[in-house]
Design a protein around this motif. Structure first.
Motif, PDB file in Angstrom:
ATOM      1  N   UNK A 139      31.402   4.050  60.175  1.00 43.08           N
ATOM      2  CA  UNK A 139      31.800   5.267  59.937  1.00 43.08           C
ATOM      3  C   UNK A 139      30.978   6.249  59.126  1.00 43.08           C
ATOM      4  N   UNK A 140      29.936   5.852  58.274  1.00 40.77           N
ATOM      5  CA  UNK A 140      29.517   6.733  57.288  1.00 40.77           C
ATOM      6  C   UNK A 140      27.987   7.539  58.538  1.00 40.77           C
ATOM      7  N   UNK A 141      27.632   6.925  58.712  1.00 37.28           N
ATOM      8  CA  UNK A 141      26.638   7.586  59.804  1.00 37.28           C
ATOM      9  C   UNK A 141      27.225   8.064  60.961  1.00 37.28           C
ATOM     10  N   UNK A 142      28.618   7.840  61.556  1.00 39.48           N
ATOM     11  CA  UNK A 142      29.181   8.238  62.357  1.00 39.48           C
ATOM     12  C   UNK A 142      29.865  10.183  62.040  1.00 39.48           C
ATOM     13  N   UNK A 143      30.539  10.063  60.393  1.00 37.86           N
ATOM     14  CA  UNK A 143      30.468  11.241  59.595  1.00 37.86           C
ATOM     15  C   UNK A 143      29.639  12.193  59.860  1.00 37.86           C
ATOM     16  N   UNK A 144      27.906  11.600  59.755  1.00 40.16           N
ATOM     17  CA  UNK A 144      27.419  12.723  58.767  1.00 40.16           C
ATOM     18  C   UNK A 144      26.699  13.018  60.393  1.00 40.16           C
ATOM     19  N   UNK A 145      27.431  13.641  61.076  1.00 39.21           N
ATOM     20  CA  UNK A 145      26.317  14.396  62.085  1.00 39.21           C
ATOM     21  C   UNK A 145      25.888  15.482  61.875  1.00 39.21           C
ATOM     22  N   UNK A 146      24.578  15.464  62.044  1.00 40.02           N
ATOM     23  CA  UNK A 146      23.570  16.429  61.810  1.00 40.02           C
ATOM     24  C   UNK A 146      24.401  18.189  62.347  1.00 40.02           C
ATOM     25  N   UNK A 147      25.030  18.334  62.917  1.00 40.57           N
ATOM     26  CA  UNK A 147      25.734  19.533  63.891  1.00 40.57           C
ATOM     27  C   UNK A 147      26.008  20.471  62.386  1.00 40.57           C
ATOM     28  N   UNK A 148      26.398  19.287  61.308  1.00 41.91           N
ATOM     29  CA  UNK A 148      27.394  19.621  59.992  1.00 41.91           C
ATOM     30  C   UNK A 148      26.170  20.152  59.321  1.00 41.91           C
ATOM     31  N   UNK A 149      25.950  21.048  58.142  1.00 40.74           N
ATOM     32  CA  UNK A 149      25.202  21.536  56.823  1.00 40.74           C
ATOM     33  C   UNK A 149      25.464  20.033  56.225  1.00 40.74           C
ATOM     34  N   UNK A 150      23.790  19.804  56.042  1.00 44.04           N
ATOM     35  CA  UNK A 150      23.934  17.943  54.694  1.00 44.04           C
ATOM     36  C   UNK A 150      25.038  18.459  53.752  1.00 44.04           C
ATOM     37  N   UNK A 151      25.846  19.333  52.958  1.00 39.34           N
ATOM     38  CA  UNK A 151      26.598  19.512  52.126  1.00 39.34           C
ATOM     39  C   UNK A 151      27.846  19.258  52.796  1.00 39.34           C
TER      40      UNK A 151
END
Length: 423
Positions: free
Chosen positions: A110-122
């Protein structure tokens, strides 16, 4: 309600909350609706499980209940017709559509799912901490050293971007994991930090958070053995966690690093941290987590406080600052410089940070200045700085520590000695 049912609901919340929310986000594309319906499903469990018994698969029961609730809400909105059709298809059975199983741990998936590269890292990190890790918006804001309203707005904007750009909410395949690893490591780092030094409350340490962060970091290292920063982060956690039992006394009062009983440090954890760090550094791609782990290793491997290589620590912090400029890193470097070159040198750096304003409201800045002033014999100024830190300190343990330091600095200036920076 029996204790057994209450315990079952609590266990389901800890283990299934992220999964339920993630499922609803995937099928509704609505973060707020997903959380609302998940909350209603758990509330319904409190009402029905005492009567009907705990279901054989609590997670499936909660997911189905929450999904049906979302279906009801969407049915009432004609504007949601397209999403309603999508949801109706997925609501036809209890089994989820198969997803890639490249990530073996459910929560980490789920964490890998949430950390989508289209969003800023923060935004990746903040949104994941809020949605899946259970941290509150104030806790996340404190981790990023920003006001709570600012962090709340960032989380809202991230949700809107996901919805507006129709970013798919699904587990990435193995070949796409590296582009999300930095975000996941950021989540684990801040999750561990919140557990290691709580941002609020009576206790300095939240053991459940540190243990979960270490567990997930181990999974990431096994999953990505060629990612040295993952290993560096795991080593950093192990070095810090090895001192857990000595950071507070039996009354929960804080014990400074210099005064901790090093014979009680967890040697197997330190040895494992050293091995993991060596393996990471051998890959030849040093990064901030590896450098921070090297700093922690200096502390963990010094048999006595006076044997600590403070000059080396100061140089390592300088390298960290070059890679990831941060006022917190600069404050830590000021402490190391003070220990290596004297409190006057450290105070000059800390004063520059105070003038810059980047650490406004951060209690460790006045606490560190107070320590330097105390060591220089400038007692009245030290007391003032300690009082400033006391007003900002987030936990009871830290407030008690700072109160003792103020009391020790009586009219005759008692207590002037070695560093009091809590670690």
């Amino acid at each position: 309600m029996t204790d057994t049912v209450r315990a079952a609901v609590d266990e389901a919340f800890r283990g299934e909350w992220g999964r339920v929310v993630a499922t609803l986000i995937r099928v509704t594309d609505d973060w707020d609706l997903a959380k609302e319906c998940a909350q209603e499903a758990f509330a319904k469990a409190l009402d029905t499980w005492p009567r009907d018994g705990v279901p054989r698969r609590p997670g499936a029961w909660l997911t189905t209940t929450a999904r049906h609730r979302a279906l009801d809400k969407l049915r009432r909105g004609a504007a949601e017709a397209n999403r309603l059709r999508d949801l109706a298809v997925t609501a036809s059975g209890d089994d989820e559509a198969p997803e890639p199983d490249d990530v073996p741990d459910d929560r980490l998936r789920l964490m890998f799912t949430c950390c989508h590269p289209a969003l800023p890292l923060e935004a990746q990190v903040a949104l994941t901490l809020r949605t899946l890790a259970g941290l509150t918006t104030p806790e996340i804001a404190r981790a990023f050293l920003v006001p709570e309203p600012t962090m709340a707005q960032r989380i809202v904007r991230a949700k809107r971007k996901i919805t507006g750009a129709r970013i798919p909410y699904r587990v990435p395949p193995a070949e796409l994991l590296p582009e999300r690893t930095e975000g996941v490591l950021g989540v684990l780092y801040l999750l561990f930090n919140e557990g290691y030094s709580a941002s609020a409350g009576a206790d300095l340490v939240r053991r459940a958070l540190t243990a979960e962060a270490i567990r997930l970091a181990r999974v990431v290292v096994r999953l990505l053995p060629d990612a040295p920063e993952a290993s560096g982060l795991l080593a950093l956690m192990l070095f810090h966690d090895a001192r857990r039992a000595t950071r507070t006394d039996d009354d929960g009062d804080l014990i400074t690093l210099a005064d901790q009983d090093r014979t009680r440090w967890d040697r197997p954890a330190i040895d494992e941290g050293a091995r993991v760090l060596d393996e990471a550094l051998a890959l030849g791609r040093p990064g901030p987590y590896q450098l921070q782990a090297a700093i922690a290793a200096c502390h963990a491997t010094a048999s006595r406080a006076e044997d600590t290589e403070w000059a080396r620590i100061a140089r390592l912090y300088e390298l960290v600052a070059r890679l990831t400029p941060s006022p917190v890193v600069e404050l830590n470097r000021a402490v190391a410089v003070a220990m290596a070159d004297g409190p006057a040198a450290g105070l000059a750096l800390a004063d520059d940070l105070a003038e810059g304003g980047g650490l406004a409201g951060y209690h460790l800045l006045p606490a560190t200045r107070a320590d330097f002033l105390r060591r220089l014999g400038r007692v009245e100024e030290a007391v003032g700085a300690y009082r400033e830190a006391l007003e900002l300190a987030p936990t009871e343990a830290e407030r008690r520590f700072l109160t003792r330091r103020i009391e020790e600095l009586g009219p005759r200036g008692r207590g002037v000695g070695a560093t009091d920076r809590p670690c």
